[in-house]
Design an enzyme around this catalytic site. Structure first.
Site, PDB file in Angstrom:
ATOM      1  N   LYS A  20       9.193  11.002  -0.022  1.00 20.20           N
ATOM      2  CA  LYS A  20       8.392  10.240   0.942  1.00 20.20           C
ATOM      3  C   LYS A  20       9.300   9.544   1.964  1.00 20.20           C
ATOM      4  O   LYS A  20       9.061   9.601   3.171  1.00 20.20           O
ATOM      5  CB  LYS A  20       7.544   9.190   0.207  1.00 20.20           C
ATOM      6  CG  LYS A  20       6.770   8.259   1.144  1.00 20.20           C
ATOM      7  CD  LYS A  20       6.242   7.002   0.451  1.00 20.20           C
ATOM      8  CE  LYS A  20       5.759   5.997   1.491  1.00 20.20           C
ATOM      9  NZ  LYS A  20       5.463   4.671   0.935  1.00 20.20           N
TER      10      LYS A  20
ATOM     11  N   THR B 168       6.029   0.567   2.332  1.00 19.80           N
ATOM     12  CA  THR B 168       7.064   1.339   3.034  1.00 19.80           C
ATOM     13  C   THR B 168       6.363   2.372   3.899  1.00 19.80           C
ATOM     14  O   THR B 168       5.730   3.300   3.385  1.00 19.80           O
ATOM     15  CB  THR B 168       8.003   2.018   2.036  1.00 19.80           C
ATOM     16  OG1 THR B 168       8.762   1.011   1.369  1.00 19.80           O
ATOM     17  CG2 THR B 168       8.968   2.960   2.749  1.00 19.80           C
TER      18      THR B 168
ATOM     19  N   LEU C 281       0.834  -1.210   0.000  1.00 22.84           N
ATOM     20  CA  LEU C 281       0.000   0.000   0.000  1.00 22.84           C
ATOM     21  C   LEU C 281       0.865   1.255   0.000  1.00 22.84           C
ATOM     22  O   LEU C 281       2.033   1.220   0.375  1.00 22.84           O
ATOM     23  CB  LEU C 281      -0.913  -0.043   1.226  1.00 22.84           C
ATOM     24  CG  LEU C 281      -1.839  -1.285   1.256  1.00 22.84           C
ATOM     25  CD1 LEU C 281      -2.351  -1.551   2.659  1.00 22.84           C
ATOM     26  CD2 LEU C 281      -2.991  -1.121   0.263  1.00 22.84           C
ATOM     27  N   PRO C 282       0.291   2.401  -0.414  1.00 24.38           N
ATOM     28  CA  PRO C 282       1.111   3.603  -0.595  1.00 24.38           C
ATOM     29  C   PRO C 282       1.689   4.200   0.685  1.00 24.38           C
ATOM     30  O   PRO C 282       2.812   4.700   0.678  1.00 24.38           O
ATOM     31  CB  PRO C 282       0.158   4.602  -1.255  1.00 24.38           C
ATOM     32  CG  PRO C 282      -0.972   3.793  -1.799  1.00 24.38           C
ATOM     33  CD  PRO C 282      -1.077   2.594  -0.912  1.00 24.38           C
TER      34      PRO C 282
ATOM     35  N   LYS D 261      15.143   0.118   5.903  1.00 27.29           N
ATOM     36  CA  LYS D 261      14.861   0.821   4.657  1.00 27.29           C
ATOM     37  C   LYS D 261      14.996   2.327   4.837  1.00 27.29           C
ATOM     38  O   LYS D 261      15.580   3.030   4.009  1.00 27.29           O
ATOM     39  CB  LYS D 261      13.475   0.474   4.114  1.00 27.29           C
ATOM     40  CG  LYS D 261      13.187   1.273   2.850  1.00 27.29           C
ATOM     41  CD  LYS D 261      12.142   0.721   1.934  1.00 27.29           C
ATOM     42  CE  LYS D 261      12.088   1.614   0.687  1.00 27.29           C
ATOM     43  NZ  LYS D 261      10.944   1.340  -0.172  1.00 27.29           N
TER      44      LYS D 261
END
Lengths: 298, 298
Positions: B249, B99, B68-69, B174
């Protein structure tokens, strides 16, 4: 070859030593008499001490190498009536291995060229360890044929000898590389500190970064987090290595060069301020990877 | 295995496709009907479309993967009376490959664990190209035995599968790596621009940096200066690759995580502002190496 060597500090002394070991004859000058005496004692009969830069210039040598702390010393040694340029024959080539701003390097080289002297800028990386072991990297700017002519001389003092293009480009390459190094080191320090404070094992995090897109020399070869790598300053209390004040000097040169070129360097500029903060707090003598101490929870 | 897959965007669709190629049976949901239809058409008889996350949850599957975004979508899909967690049996394991910030990942995983569901956080790197080729890197946080149990599933979609430690650590790895990546890319862009504006050939400068202490992935594998490397976005007008808005982001996630941990990230924070500036100017869709356009003389 008969070589003049001006500037026998922490870098210059071992470089001169390696030239002597390679069989060259040296004509040396330094303001610090102890440095001069040490080299005279180590190589009796192969070294002659002279009493001023103009004497080195006038000694009819093949080559003069200078290794000085900053641009102000380079100007003082080369320029003016008592300087090297006013007293040297056109038969003597000039190599400046000091790390200074590209603008000054070009100005001095242009004056040398105008009077018929070959001049190369050849700053080094590799620190005092590299200078002693003869494994320095030389980044050389100037005429390519002259670079080739003096490659043996560089090889006596270093391992990786890189031609960077026209006059001043040795300084440009060094300043660009070291600015990126300073940024990468602080970035690595921030990323390692962030990951560890959020619960990761430092070695696991470094392992992931080193096989991913965050990979950099500061992470995979010189990691600032204690215990991640052996035989780096981070694992011996940040002693030895490349001093924070030397990194601060190089970031200052980058800022100066960028100002002249009207070149924005926002991260380079902030990196300079961060090392300035670290130095002000009394940490200038620690290896530059100690910058992580600004970001780590103790 | 019977696998639920929620989120069939640019990354989710090719990941689901690779699971189908590996012989798994998929139960899919996405708000965009075209994405659902495409997968149904490509794999007739192997895919079933369901009409809500809670239906995927209630289908008695072995595993549900979400892609998902952002954190808001993860919360919406997993939490509340119509969410996955309220409607899933303890026999179904959960893997979130979105993420998102580590904090949210840990909160959702803790709720799952409290009701007896296995949950792993497994964000990826490698972009849409890696998703299509099945060469993604998965950074996985959660129980190590469960990580091992589902390694085959990750291998069907990726190449480099890394265990990062406890719950949320996949997201931590990450965010730390990508923050360092953003810093390195801007640093490389500044260093290349500075060197070239001072008169160096871009390829010569990159060659020196790549064999020196400024070496990094952004310089030796993904150099932002046009013409230095072939087959990178810089040599095709900054198309494809990893979008600047996606880097923005990730830098935002780093800033959020750092704030919670009271962790100073001065370069990470400035990198975020620089990508924010770049995005505001309408460049969010360009590859993140296009950031060099802020610093280059045209």
């Amino acid at each position: 070859m008969k070589i003049g060597f001006i500037g026998l500090g922490n870098m210059g002394s071992p470089m001169a030593n390696n030239l002597l070991k390679a069989g060259h004859e040296l004509f040396i000058f330094d303001l610090v008499q102890a440095s001069v005496k040490k080299l005279l004692d180590q190589h009796p009969g192969k070294v002659r001490a002279l009493s001023a830069p103009k004497e080195v210039a006038a000694a009819g040598l093949d080559l003069i190498i200078t290794m000085l702390p900053a641009a102000v010393h380079v100007k003082s040694v080369y320029l003016g009536p008592d300087g090297v340029l006013a007293n040297v024959s056109t038969q003597t080539a000039l190599i400046d291995s000091s790390t200074i701003d590209p603008q000054t390097a070009r100005e001095v080289a242009a004056i040398a060229a105008a009077q018929g002297n070959v001049m190369l800028d050849a700053p080094v990386s590799g620190g005092t360890g590299g200078a002693e072991a003869g494994t320095l990297t030389f980044m050389v700017g100037g005429d390519e044929a002259e670079f080739t002519r003096y490659k043996n001389i560089f090889n006596a003092m270093g391992k990786n000898i890189v031609y960077c293009g026209g006059s001043g480009n040795g300084q440009v390459a060094k300043v660009a590389n070291n600015m990126l190094l300073g940024i990468s080191m602080i970035g690595t320090a921030e990323a390692m500190s962030l990951g560890v404070s959020l619960g990761m094992e430092p070695k696991v995090l470094a392992g992931i970064i080193n096989t991913s897109s965050g990979r950099c020399w500061s992470s995979d070869t010189y990691n600032p987090f204690p215990g991640v790598l052996e035989n780096v300053p981070a694992s011996r209390g940040y002693t030895g290595g490349f001093g924070s004040d030397l990194m601060l000097k190089d970031l200052g040169l980058a800022a100066e060069a960028a100002k002249l070129a009207k070149q924005p360097i926002p991260l380079g500029s902030l990196a300079q301020q961060i090392y300035q903060t670290f130095s002000l707090q009394g940490n200038g003598g620690l290896d530059f990877s100690a910058i992580i101490n600004l970001f780590r929870k103790k």
